[in-house]
Design an enzyme around this catalytic site. Sequence first.
Site, short mmCIF file in Angstrom:
data_model
loop_
_atom_site.label_atom_id
_atom_site.label_comp_id
_atom_site.label_asym_id
_atom_site.label_seq_id
_atom_site.Cartn_x
_atom_site.Cartn_y
_atom_site.Cartn_z
N GLU A 1 10.70 -4.60 4.40
CA GLU A 1 10.77 -5.97 4.15
C GLU A 1 10.42 -6.39 2.67
O GLU A 1 11.04 -6.98 1.85
CB GLU A 1 10.07 -6.85 5.03
N HIS B 1 -5.33 -34.20 17.60
CA HIS B 1 -4.18 -35.03 17.99
C HIS B 1 -3.21 -34.19 18.45
O HIS B 1 -1.91 -34.84 18.92
CB HIS B 1 -3.88 -35.91 16.82
N LYS C 1 0.83 -1.06 0.11
CA LYS C 1 0.08 0.06 -0.02
C LYS C 1 1.04 1.29 -0.15
O LYS C 1 0.61 2.16 -0.73
CB LYS C 1 -0.77 0.00 1.21
N GLU D 1 -4.62 -7.33 15.27
CA GLU D 1 -4.09 -6.04 14.84
C GLU D 1 -5.37 -5.13 14.96
O GLU D 1 -4.93 -3.81 15.30
CB GLU D 1 -3.50 -6.06 13.29
N GLY E 1 -5.05 -2.41 5.23
CA GLY E 1 -3.95 -3.31 4.85
C GLY E 1 -4.80 -4.57 4.88
O GLY E 1 -4.83 -5.58 4.22
N ARG E 2 -5.16 -5.05 6.29
CA ARG E 2 -5.88 -6.41 6.67
C ARG E 2 -7.28 -6.35 6.04
O ARG E 2 -7.75 -7.58 6.53
CB ARG E 2 -5.64 -6.48 8.09
N LYS F 1 9.55 -1.06 14.30
CA LYS F 1 9.96 -0.76 12.73
C LYS F 1 10.97 0.26 12.95
O LYS F 1 11.96 0.02 12.23
CB LYS F 1 8.87 -0.17 12.05
C1 G6Q Z 1 -2.54 -4.00 7.99
C2 G6Q Z 1 -1.38 -3.21 8.41
C3 G6Q Z 1 -0.10 -3.88 8.04
C4 G6Q Z 1 0.54 -3.69 6.50
C5 G6Q Z 1 1.86 -4.19 6.36
C6 G6Q Z 1 2.23 -4.05 4.86
O1 G6Q Z 1 -3.70 -3.63 8.23
O2 G6Q Z 1 -1.33 -1.98 8.10
O3 G6Q Z 1 -0.07 -5.39 8.18
O4 G6Q Z 1 -0.63 -4.54 5.74
O5 G6Q Z 1 2.57 -3.57 7.29
O6 G6Q Z 1 2.01 -2.69 4.68
P1 G6Q Z 1 2.25 -2.10 2.89
O7 G6Q Z 1 1.13 -2.83 2.18
O8 G6Q Z 1 2.24 -0.70 3.06
O9 G6Q Z 1 3.77 -2.79 2.49
#
Ligand code: G6Q
Length: 555
Positions: free
Chosen positions: A224, A396, A218, A365, A279-280, A516
């Site tokens: 990463e 199990h 996003k 989150e 994001g989620r 971070k």
């Molecule tokens: C989700 C969070 C988080 C995000 C990641 C990746 O709701 O905001 O999990 O999706 O940190 O972020 P980017 O899509 O910006 O790389």
Amino acid sequence: MSSEPPAVASANTQSLTERPAWKALDQHYQAIHNLHMRQLFADDPQRGERFTAEAAGIYLDYSKNRITDETCRLLVQLAEECDLRKRIDAMFSGEHINSTEQRAVLHIALRASEGEQVIVDGIDVVPEVHAVLERMAAFTDQLYNGQWKGYTGKRIRNIINIGIGGSDLGPVMAYEALRYYSRRDMNFRFVSNVDATDFKEATRDISPEETLFIICSKTFTTTETLANAHSARKWILDELADVRAVRKHFVAVSTNAEEVSNFGIDPANMFGFWDWVGGRYSMESAIGLSTMIAIGPDNFRAMLVGFHAMDQHFRTAPFDKNLPVLIGLLGIWYNNFFNSQTIAVLPYDQYLKRFPAYLQQLTMESNGKQVTLNGTRVNYQTSPIVWGEPGTNGQHSFYQLVHQGTRLIPCDFIGFCQTLNPLGNHHDMLMANLFAQTEALAFGKTREEVKAAGTPDWLCPHRSFEGNRPTNTILAERLTPYTLGTLVALYEHSVFTQGTIWNIDSFDQWGVELGKALAKRIVQELETESDLPLKHDSSTNTLMRRYGRFKKPQS
Ligand code: G6Q
């Protein structure tokens, strides 16, 4: 950002624990918490039919919970006192309910049907949403029919999604869940971890000439993801030795065209989304491009229809018949009154193996917060810890603790009436286990029953089961793209329901930031081989020095 806190019209201000319904629930808990489900079922032969609800193809049996009609009445009253209806309307009408980031929260617009209107800051966003879907579908068709080829003219056979968190967990969960519907002549892989093992293993047996990377981010600033994207770029260029190859082997999904272009991806090859998609909550946006390529545009659209059906149900159904509201409220009942710490999600379907991991992020989150919308510290527990594994495997391993441990662990069992892979009587066996587990958890086995079966006295305590362990059973006809959409939306809205009761911002994630920022500083320190004194605490300093001494193999 403004120095004044934003006014959130729909936010409620009264302290949760002072609400009449909360106090009544507290008293009600004292009165009924020792009631056993054996009694509740004996007293009401219709219980298993009455405590059920159904919508959008999902049947919920919540009868095996430690509740009475009065519990349900009070929980619904709590939802009303917390203005849940107003908050739902605020979300659907584009109010900035993510108040700490001052954003609207409109994942529901991603699955609105064409012609519907969802207004964000005065603009109807539905046409834009459908325009991106069209572009995704056209791109998918080009990959399928070979119009889009790799730089050397070979067909694309490998799709690698690079992203993390919300830009990974949704795509990987959806791919696994809908694998039955996926193209078997293509490989789909997902790289998220900055641990190079992830990238190396994903690329070790495939050819760069046939590989397309989807860089999903996003913000396009996530370290990463960018580290993996740069390694992917190098991997392509090492083989194809021409920077023009990047155009054919990379596309991006992002809201940040500038950074996408800085990376070297032509913004023409970027699929956009919007800051009102968290994001989620983004797996059905362009972040789901890998899903669409895997299952095809028609199946992807069917998934959106499933999401939408649950959205409509959540928006319109009365709370006592509303699946996400019921699941959310039952969660509150155990979390806040029984003080249970965790909730297990147990899908009896191998394709849903990543669903619990997906729900972990969605729930923890979103609702792992300690202050209310107006910034005051809460005096009650917020999000439970979510965990789980597919059945029957979990039976199990950890089910022992669920049956006979000292903790109360409410469980959601998820099953399907039809299997996608018929094989002998496997499916009956699978579902028999699901039904047996919920029965055993609810009713247990008394000492008398154990003794009557000939067990010696000394062994009876070990072989008795208290029961009274709560479960929800979620039953659908068949795992289809549509069903997956309804299931995900069901949990999204139950998380929102809980966040509303707890009066927290379910859509920010400030807790991810500190680690971070510190990692950025430490990586620089690890990379500069200087003897300057480290300025962390004594533990971190010692660990970093030790790592520095041993990071190269010792001869
Ligand atoms: C989700 C969070 C988080 C995000 C990641 C990746 O709701 O905001 O999990 O999706 O940190 O972020 P980017 O899509 O910006 O790389």
